[in-house]
Design a protein around this motif. Structure first.
Motif, short mmCIF file in Angstrom:
data_model
loop_
_atom_site.label_atom_id
_atom_site.label_comp_id
_atom_site.label_asym_id
_atom_site.label_seq_id
_atom_site.Cartn_x
_atom_site.Cartn_y
_atom_site.Cartn_z
N SER A 63 -23.70 -42.84 -81.11
CA SER A 63 -22.96 -44.03 -80.76
C SER A 63 -23.59 -45.20 -81.51
O SER A 63 -24.64 -45.05 -82.14
N SER A 64 -22.94 -46.33 -81.44
CA SER A 64 -23.58 -47.53 -81.97
C SER A 64 -23.40 -48.64 -80.96
O SER A 64 -22.32 -48.80 -80.39
N ILE A 65 -24.46 -49.35 -80.68
CA ILE A 65 -24.34 -50.48 -79.77
C ILE A 65 -24.35 -51.78 -80.57
O ILE A 65 -24.45 -52.87 -80.01
N GLY A 66 -24.22 -51.65 -81.91
CA GLY A 66 -23.98 -52.82 -82.75
C GLY A 66 -25.16 -53.75 -82.92
O GLY A 66 -26.26 -53.51 -82.41
N SER A 67 -24.92 -54.82 -83.64
CA SER A 67 -25.96 -55.82 -83.89
C SER A 67 -26.12 -56.72 -82.68
O SER A 67 -25.35 -56.63 -81.72
N ASP A 68 -27.09 -57.59 -82.74
CA ASP A 68 -27.35 -58.50 -81.62
C ASP A 68 -26.12 -59.34 -81.29
O ASP A 68 -25.74 -59.48 -80.12
N ASP A 69 -25.49 -59.92 -82.31
CA ASP A 69 -24.32 -60.77 -82.09
C ASP A 69 -23.22 -59.99 -81.39
O ASP A 69 -22.62 -60.45 -80.42
N CYS A 70 -22.98 -58.82 -81.92
CA CYS A 70 -21.95 -57.95 -81.36
C CYS A 70 -22.21 -57.70 -79.89
O CYS A 70 -21.33 -57.80 -79.05
N ARG A 71 -23.49 -57.37 -79.59
CA ARG A 71 -23.82 -57.02 -78.21
C ARG A 71 -23.71 -58.22 -77.28
O ARG A 71 -23.28 -58.10 -76.14
N THR A 72 -24.10 -59.39 -77.78
CA THR A 72 -24.01 -60.59 -76.96
C THR A 72 -22.56 -60.88 -76.58
O THR A 72 -22.25 -61.13 -75.42
N ASN A 73 -21.69 -60.82 -77.58
CA ASN A 73 -20.27 -61.06 -77.31
C ASN A 73 -19.71 -60.01 -76.36
O ASN A 73 -18.97 -60.32 -75.42
N TYR A 74 -20.06 -58.76 -76.65
CA TYR A 74 -19.52 -57.68 -75.85
C TYR A 74 -19.99 -57.77 -74.40
O TYR A 74 -19.20 -57.62 -73.47
N LYS A 75 -21.27 -58.05 -74.21
CA LYS A 75 -21.81 -58.18 -72.86
C LYS A 75 -21.02 -59.20 -72.07
O LYS A 75 -20.66 -58.95 -70.91
N GLN A 76 -20.75 -60.35 -72.72
CA GLN A 76 -20.04 -61.41 -72.03
C GLN A 76 -18.64 -60.95 -71.62
O GLN A 76 -18.21 -61.16 -70.49
N GLU A 77 -17.95 -60.27 -72.54
CA GLU A 77 -16.61 -59.77 -72.25
C GLU A 77 -16.64 -58.74 -71.13
O GLU A 77 -15.77 -58.71 -70.26
N LEU A 78 -17.65 -57.90 -71.16
CA LEU A 78 -17.77 -56.86 -70.15
C LEU A 78 -17.98 -57.49 -68.78
O LEU A 78 -17.38 -57.08 -67.78
N ILE A 79 -18.83 -58.51 -68.73
CA ILE A 79 -19.08 -59.20 -67.48
C ILE A 79 -17.80 -59.84 -66.96
O ILE A 79 -17.44 -59.72 -65.78
N ASN A 80 -17.07 -60.50 -67.87
CA ASN A 80 -15.81 -61.12 -67.46
C ASN A 80 -14.84 -60.09 -66.88
O ASN A 80 -14.18 -60.33 -65.88
N TYR A 81 -14.81 -58.93 -67.55
CA TYR A 81 -13.90 -57.88 -67.10
C TYR A 81 -14.31 -57.35 -65.72
O TYR A 81 -13.47 -57.10 -64.85
N LEU A 82 -15.60 -57.19 -65.52
CA LEU A 82 -16.09 -56.54 -64.30
C LEU A 82 -16.12 -57.48 -63.09
O LEU A 82 -16.10 -57.02 -61.95
N LYS A 83 -16.16 -58.79 -63.35
CA LYS A 83 -16.31 -59.74 -62.25
C LYS A 83 -15.34 -59.50 -61.10
O LYS A 83 -15.74 -59.46 -59.94
N PRO A 84 -14.04 -59.34 -61.40
CA PRO A 84 -13.10 -59.12 -60.29
C PRO A 84 -13.39 -57.84 -59.49
O PRO A 84 -12.95 -57.71 -58.35
N PHE A 85 -14.14 -56.92 -60.10
CA PHE A 85 -14.40 -55.64 -59.42
C PHE A 85 -15.69 -55.65 -58.61
O PHE A 85 -16.05 -54.63 -58.00
N ILE A 86 -16.39 -56.76 -58.66
CA ILE A 86 -17.73 -56.77 -58.05
C ILE A 86 -17.78 -56.17 -56.65
O ILE A 86 -18.67 -55.36 -56.36
N PRO A 87 -16.83 -56.50 -55.78
CA PRO A 87 -16.91 -55.91 -54.43
C PRO A 87 -16.86 -54.39 -54.44
O PRO A 87 -17.36 -53.74 -53.53
N GLN A 88 -16.24 -53.81 -55.48
CA GLN A 88 -16.11 -52.35 -55.52
C GLN A 88 -17.31 -51.67 -56.19
O GLN A 88 -17.40 -50.45 -56.20
N LEU A 89 -18.17 -52.48 -56.77
CA LEU A 89 -19.31 -51.89 -57.48
C LEU A 89 -20.44 -51.55 -56.53
O LEU A 89 -20.63 -52.19 -55.50
N SER A 90 -21.19 -50.51 -56.89
CA SER A 90 -22.36 -50.15 -56.10
C SER A 90 -23.41 -51.25 -56.21
O SER A 90 -23.35 -52.10 -57.11
N GLU A 91 -24.36 -51.19 -55.31
CA GLU A 91 -25.41 -52.19 -55.29
C GLU A 91 -26.16 -52.22 -56.62
O GLU A 91 -26.44 -53.27 -57.17
N VAL A 92 -26.45 -51.00 -57.11
CA VAL A 92 -27.20 -50.90 -58.37
C VAL A 92 -26.41 -51.54 -59.49
O VAL A 92 -26.95 -52.29 -60.30
#
Length: 419
Positions: A165-194
């Motif tokens: 796999s590739s987790i990309g360069s730093d810039d890529c990962r920073t952008n992706y992390k932010q997008e992933l967080i935005n996507y997951l935010k609405p699901f927070i109540p459904q996520l496990s504690e961990v």
RNA sequence: GUGGGUGUAGCUCAGCUGGUUAGAGCACCUGGUUGUGGCCCAGGAGGCCGUGGGUUCAAGUCCCAUCACUCACCCCA
């Protein structure tokens, strides 16, 4: 008196098994050397700060599995939980980069993590690995992957599976992390504690979840490949191209996220279906930022670590090519001959022949049984009569034939003999 | 840290619904006539049945606790 035994999660390697270990070690040394890699050995204990900074405070390895203690001078010492950070530390400390632009290194040795043991997981376990420090080109990634692949393959492990796999360069990962967080935010109540905790500290790790509900959520999450820069994409494709050239089969697995903080770009893992739940035999990737973060220059690097116990579990049914060494058992029932026989034993060993000399003063029958048990090719037998005559009975234990030979002629006889 | 499984000879295990001196195979040791292995035969050694408590006339067997090992979760090699 209560028996003292090995502490939890540690194991003795007994004589019945040590041959397999030696075979594996031989294979590692050989393959690494054939690729131009040199061995490096570092201490088992290190300054705890090395792992806090190198591996990452947020990782499970450092936050809950590392053996650390405060030493008499108040410094904090750790048993190494892995070897990449120590190797990089040595590289920086001795300025190996100053000797040549590229260091190709490999290592073998024990690591320690305080986990609950299970099949393929121990508190003291043995790893080998390679680290190529200095090149930021994809051919270096392919070379490192191929060394791991070749060692496992040459050692006769079937059903190997390489995931990359590739987790990309730093810039890529920073952008992706932010997008992933935005996507997951609405699901927070459904996520496990961990996972909720990870969302804050290391959101990429959520991709690796085993929780069924979370897997469903992840399925429609943004994909990292859509965040690769042009360079990231070309880089990853080139690594794949070289793996094709090396005829190494692989699977692209975008969910492959490694639990150590230092990885960048390419990551990979080789597993075998045969060995239970802990099926990762080898894992690694590129870690371009680690050297700098440990006080060195901004030097790129790529490497992997492999678990030797797991490899041996996966090769359980392997047929060992029993290289039977020539072996002679010296049977003696007359103490007056023991002196001259010591001399003979010494001379035979100088011919690279394995010689075992009876030290229990047992009956001839018992000694012969022992010779058989040790798979000796020959027995040199000396009793009362031979002691007087200065001869021996030389018995070929495979054929059962026996001759009388003068003690003085024995060495010459074995010199002319090929086993 | 959380959950499941298992603890009888060196190893792999058998011991039925609790009932006399606890068994097998492998491994080990000694023999099978003069000083010679493997195969075969005979014999032998080796177990406070993980530990502690309880129930019972009686516990390897039932109950409780404890420890150890093991597998799995988390995560990793």
């Amino acid at each position: 008196m209560k028996m003292v035994r090995t502490i939890k999660g540690t194991h003795d390697i007994l004589p019945a098994q040590s041959g397999d270990w030696q075979d594996l070690e031989t294979q590692i040394h050989k393959t690494a050397n054939l690729h131009g890699y040199d061995e490096i050995r570092t201490p088992i204990i290190e300054d705890a700060a090395l792992f806090n900074r190198g591996v990452g405070e947020e990782t499970d390895i450092v936050s809950k599995e590392m053996y650390s203690w405060i030493d008499k001078d108040k410094s904090t010492i750790s048993l190494r939980p892995e070897l990449t950070a120590p190797v990089v530390r040595a590289y920086v400390q001795h300025n190996l980069g100053g000797q040549s632009l590229l260091q190709r290194l490999y290592y073998i040795g024990p690591s320690f993590r305080r986990e609950r043991p299970q099949k393929g997981r121990q508190r003291q376990f043995h790893q080998f690995g390679v680290e190529a420090i200095g090149s930021d080109n994809p051919e270096q990634d392919a070379e490192v992957i191929s060394i791991g692949w070749n060692i496992l393959n040459n050692f006769g492990i079937n059903e190997l599976e390489l995931n990359i796999s590739s987790i990309g360069s730093d810039d890529c990962r920073t952008n992706y992390k932010q997008e992933l967080i935005n996507y997951l935010k609405p699901f927070i109540p459904q996520l496990s504690e961990v996972s909720q905790h990870r969302l804050k500290h290391n959101p990429l790790r959520i991709l690796d979840t085993k929780n069924k509900d979370e897997i469903k959520i992840i399925e429609s999450a943004p994909k990292i490949e859509n965040f690769y820069t042009k360079e990231d994409e070309t880089y990853f494709l080139t690594v794949q191209q070289y793996l094709d050239d090396l005829e190494i089969p692989y699977k692209i697995n975008p969910l492959l996220v490694r639990g150590l903080d230092y990885y960048t770009q390419t990551t990979f893992e080789i597993s075998s279906k045969k060995i239970g739940a802990q099926d990762a035999l080898l894992g690694g990737g590129r870690y371009d930022g680690l050297i700098k973060s440990l006080g060195g220059k901004d030097v790129p690097a790529v490497g992997f670590a492999a678990g030797m116990e797991r490899i041996l579990i996966a090769t359980d049914s392997r047929k060992r090519t029993d290289k039977q060494v020539a072996c002679i058992y010296i049977v003696c029932t007359d103490l007056s001959a023991l002196g001259p026989l010591q001399q003979i034993a010494k001379n035979l060993r100088e011919l690279d022949i394995k010689v075992i000399l009876e030290t229990l003063r047992r009956s001839m029958k018992a000694q012969m049984r022992e010779a058989n048990k040790k798979n000796a090719n020959y027995a040199i037998i000396v009793g009362e009569q031979e002691a007087i005559d200065k001869t021996v009975q030389l018995k070929n234990l495979n054929e059962g034939k026996q001759d009388t030979i003068n003690q003085g002629e024995l060495i010459a006889y074995f010199k002319s003999l090929t086993f």
